[in-house]
Write a protein that holds these residues in place. Structure first.
Motif, PDB file in Angstrom:
ATOM      1  N   ASP A 134       0.827  -1.206   0.000  1.00 55.20           N
ATOM      2  CA  ASP A 134       0.000   0.000   0.000  1.00 55.20           C
ATOM      3  C   ASP A 134       0.864   1.260   0.000  1.00 55.20           C
ATOM      4  OD1 ASP A 134      -2.337  -1.476   0.072  1.00 55.20           O
ATOM      5  OD2 ASP A 134      -2.373  -1.552   2.266  1.00 55.20           O
ATOM      6  N   PRO A 135       0.461   2.293  -0.727  1.00 61.84           N
ATOM      7  CA  PRO A 135       1.220   3.550  -0.714  1.00 61.84           C
ATOM      8  C   PRO A 135       1.077   4.265   0.623  1.00 61.84           C
ATOM      9  CG  PRO A 135      -0.796   3.784  -1.998  1.00 61.84           C
ATOM     10  CD  PRO A 135      -0.687   2.336  -1.660  1.00 61.84           C
ATOM     11  N   VAL A 136       2.154   4.897   1.058  1.00 61.88           N
ATOM     12  CA  VAL A 136       2.099   5.678   2.291  1.00 61.88           C
ATOM     13  C   VAL A 136       1.402   7.009   1.993  1.00 61.88           C
ATOM     14  CG1 VAL A 136       4.358   6.799   1.957  1.00 61.88           C
ATOM     15  CG2 VAL A 136       3.468   6.441   4.275  1.00 61.88           C
ATOM     16  N   LYS A 137       0.621   7.474   2.965  1.00 60.39           N
ATOM     17  CA  LYS A 137      -0.156   8.700   2.780  1.00 60.39           C
ATOM     18  C   LYS A 137       0.421   9.802   3.671  1.00 60.39           C
ATOM     19  CE  LYS A 137      -4.267   5.889   1.892  1.00 60.39           C
ATOM     20  NZ  LYS A 137      -5.616   5.497   2.379  1.00 60.39           N
ATOM     21  N   LEU A 138       1.036  10.781   3.048  1.00 56.58           N
ATOM     22  CA  LEU A 138       1.721  11.845   3.787  1.00 56.58           C
ATOM     23  C   LEU A 138       1.234  13.217   3.332  1.00 56.58           C
ATOM     24  CD1 LEU A 138       5.391  10.480   3.583  1.00 56.58           C
ATOM     25  CD2 LEU A 138       3.649   9.976   5.304  1.00 56.58           C
ATOM     26  N   THR A 139       1.060  14.123   4.306  1.00 54.03           N
ATOM     27  CA  THR A 139       0.650  15.489   3.984  1.00 54.03           C
ATOM     28  C   THR A 139       1.645  16.527   4.503  1.00 54.03           C
ATOM     29  OG1 THR A 139      -0.663  15.733   6.009  1.00 54.03           O
ATOM     30  CG2 THR A 139      -1.779  14.800   4.081  1.00 54.03           C
ATOM     31  N   GLY A 140       2.815  16.058   4.949  1.00 54.50           N
ATOM     32  CA  GLY A 140       3.845  16.997   5.385  1.00 54.50           C
ATOM     33  C   GLY A 140       4.044  17.105   6.881  1.00 54.50           C
ATOM     34  N   ALA A 141       3.325  16.314   7.672  1.00 57.63           N
ATOM     35  CA  ALA A 141       3.480  16.398   9.127  1.00 57.63           C
ATOM     36  C   ALA A 141       4.906  16.084   9.550  1.00 57.63           C
ATOM     37  CB  ALA A 141       2.504  15.430   9.809  1.00 57.63           C
ATOM     38  N   ARG A 142       5.505  15.102   8.914  1.00 57.10           N
ATOM     39  CA  ARG A 142       6.899  14.741   9.223  1.00 57.10           C
ATOM     40  C   ARG A 142       7.826  15.932   9.057  1.00 57.10           C
ATOM     41  NH1 ARG A 142       9.113  10.835   4.830  1.00 57.10           N
ATOM     42  NH2 ARG A 142       9.149  12.782   3.631  1.00 57.10           N
ATOM     43  N   ASP A 143       7.626  16.683   8.001  1.00 59.54           N
ATOM     44  CA  ASP A 143       8.538  17.771   7.682  1.00 59.54           C
ATOM     45  C   ASP A 143       8.394  18.964   8.618  1.00 59.54           C
ATOM     46  OD1 ASP A 143       9.467  16.304   5.413  1.00 59.54           O
ATOM     47  OD2 ASP A 143       7.632  16.883   4.370  1.00 59.54           O
ATOM     48  N   ARG A 144       7.276  19.025   9.324  1.00 56.09           N
ATOM     49  CA  ARG A 144       7.046  20.162  10.224  1.00 56.09           C
ATOM     50  C   ARG A 144       7.600  19.939  11.631  1.00 56.09           C
ATOM     51  NH1 ARG A 144       2.182  20.141   7.090  1.00 56.09           N
ATOM     52  NH2 ARG A 144       1.100  18.837   8.621  1.00 56.09           N
ATOM     53  N   VAL A 145       8.134  18.752  11.917  1.00 49.89           N
ATOM     54  CA  VAL A 145       8.753  18.504  13.218  1.00 49.89           C
ATOM     55  C   VAL A 145       9.987  19.393  13.355  1.00 49.89           C
ATOM     56  CG1 VAL A 145       9.833  16.787  14.703  1.00 49.89           C
ATOM     57  CG2 VAL A 145       7.896  16.147  13.278  1.00 49.89           C
ATOM     58  N   ALA A 146      10.129  20.027  14.499  1.00 50.09           N
ATOM     59  CA  ALA A 146      11.207  21.016  14.665  1.00 50.09           C
ATOM     60  C   ALA A 146      12.589  20.379  14.605  1.00 50.09           C
ATOM     61  CB  ALA A 146      11.021  21.749  15.988  1.00 50.09           C
ATOM     62  N   THR A 147      12.738  19.207  15.203  1.00 50.29           N
ATOM     63  CA  THR A 147      14.046  18.542  15.260  1.00 50.29           C
ATOM     64  C   THR A 147      13.971  17.222  14.512  1.00 50.29           C
ATOM     65  OG1 THR A 147      14.537  19.542  17.410  1.00 50.29           O
ATOM     66  CG2 THR A 147      15.832  17.617  16.778  1.00 50.29           C
ATOM     67  N   LYS A 148      14.779  17.113  13.455  1.00 55.53           N
ATOM     68  CA  LYS A 148      14.796  15.902  12.638  1.00 55.53           C
ATOM     69  C   LYS A 148      16.247  15.482  12.412  1.00 55.53           C
ATOM     70  CE  LYS A 148      12.571  17.920   9.226  1.00 55.53           C
ATOM     71  NZ  LYS A 148      12.189  19.223   9.808  1.00 55.53           N
ATOM     72  N   LEU A 149      16.507  14.188  12.586  1.00 56.32           N
ATOM     73  CA  LEU A 149      17.864  13.660  12.437  1.00 56.32           C
ATOM     74  C   LEU A 149      17.841  12.443  11.523  1.00 56.32           C
ATOM     75  CD1 LEU A 149      20.899  13.371  13.308  1.00 56.32           C
ATOM     76  CD2 LEU A 149      20.057  11.975  15.232  1.00 56.32           C
ATOM     77  N   TYR A 150      18.726  12.432  10.529  1.00 59.80           N
ATOM     78  CA  TYR A 150      18.916  11.244   9.701  1.00 59.80           C
ATOM     79  C   TYR A 150      20.307  10.687   9.983  1.00 59.80           C
ATOM     80  CZ  TYR A 150      18.568   7.851   6.032  1.00 59.80           C
ATOM     81  OH  TYR A 150      18.492   6.648   5.367  1.00 59.80           O
ATOM     82  N   VAL A 151      20.356   9.393  10.322  1.00 59.77           N
ATOM     83  CA  VAL A 151      21.615   8.720  10.670  1.00 59.77           C
ATOM     84  C   VAL A 151      21.894   7.633   9.637  1.00 59.77           C
ATOM     85  CG1 VAL A 151      22.895   7.458  12.431  1.00 59.77           C
ATOM     86  CG2 VAL A 151      21.152   9.137  13.114  1.00 59.77           C
ATOM     87  N   ARG A 152      23.099   7.621   9.111  1.00 60.32           N
ATOM     88  CA  ARG A 152      23.484   6.618   8.107  1.00 60.32           C
ATOM     89  C   ARG A 152      24.631   5.753   8.626  1.00 60.32           C
ATOM     90  NH1 ARG A 152      23.482   2.840   5.027  1.00 60.32           N
ATOM     91  NH2 ARG A 152      24.099   2.884   2.841  1.00 60.32           N
TER      92      ARG A 152
END
Length: 240
Positions: free
Chosen positions: A173-191
């Motif tokens: 199933d496709p994920v349904k996103l409207t931008g809530a993730r992007d509005r979080v003040a602190t976001k970290l991506y770890v590789r």
């Protein structure tokens, strides 16, 4: 013990074939610092593998995470998604935007609206996925420690003993996103680059180019850094 002002809930979500058990070392360290820590096992995996059936979808796993927040009354939380759970936490944020103060993608997928997990599988995973569907099966094999690049033999044996099959319905199933993730003040991506995954390399580059994201690279860990170096993972999380 952490300063009381910095104590907050952590919700740590595992990746494909894993379970809440994966976070034991990180959970114990964060708990010792006074944090509330939740490590939900997604439906059909780990100790909940007896619940695996054809009805398990991405929405099932999103609800697994959202319900932890609802029943535990969590706010100001740090939400962490590992690997496949990048899909789960992205979808969950649509309902949790006011409850999450920091969002972490730990060597994880960073999907956009309308994308499906099946389209992100590597060649070996796609082969296993298609073979399972052709046989009418509802799951594909989970990863093994060799593929995960687990660093210590004793840890590799432990991880291999816990891995369970991954339900294939979560990738359809496709994920349904409207931008809530992007509005979080602190976001970290770890590789963790010892684990080869071009999708994660692209996600890291995308976040490095976006000033709203923090990034980190764990050079000496495989795909399960909470196993290879739990102290480093805890340090990253507490620094948020």
């Amino acid at each position: 013990m952490s300063d009381s002002a910095n104590v907050r809930p952590f919700v740590l979500v595992h990746g494909a074939g894993h379970g809440g058990w994966l976070w034991a070392r990180v959970r114990d360290r964060l708990t010792a610092q006074g944090h509330r820590v939740f490590t939900p096992t997604l439906t059909g995996l780990g100790e909940r593998s007896h619940l695996l059936d054809a009805s398990v979808t991405l929405e099932t796993h999103i609800t697994d995470v959202v319900n932890v927040f609802e029943w535990e009354d969590l706010t100001n939380a740090v939400l962490v998604g590992h690997s496949y759970a990048g899909w789960v936490v992205s979808g969950a944020m649509e309902q949790l935007e006011k409850r999450v103060s920091a969002l972490v993608y730990l060597d994880a997928f960073l999907p956009d609206d309308g994308q499906r997990g099946v389209d992100f599988l590597n060649e070996a995973q796609t082969e296993a996925f298609n073979a399972a569907r052709e046989k009418g099966e509802i799951s594909r094999p989970g990863p093994n420690s060799t593929a995960l690049r687990i660093q210590r033999p004793e840890d590799a044996a432990w991880v291999d003993s816990k891995i369970t099959p991954q339900p294939i319905g979560v990738s359809l199933d496709p994920v349904k996103l409207t931008g809530a993730r992007d509005r979080v003040a602190t976001k970290l991506y770890v590789r963790t680059p010892l684990f080869p995954q071009p999708r994660f390399d692209a996600a890291l580059a995308r976040c490095q180019a976006d000033p709203s994201w923090k990034t980190a690279i764990m050079e000496n860990c495989g795909h399960d850094p909470m196993v290879d170096d739990p102290d480093a993972v805890v340090a990253l999380l507490e620094a948020l």
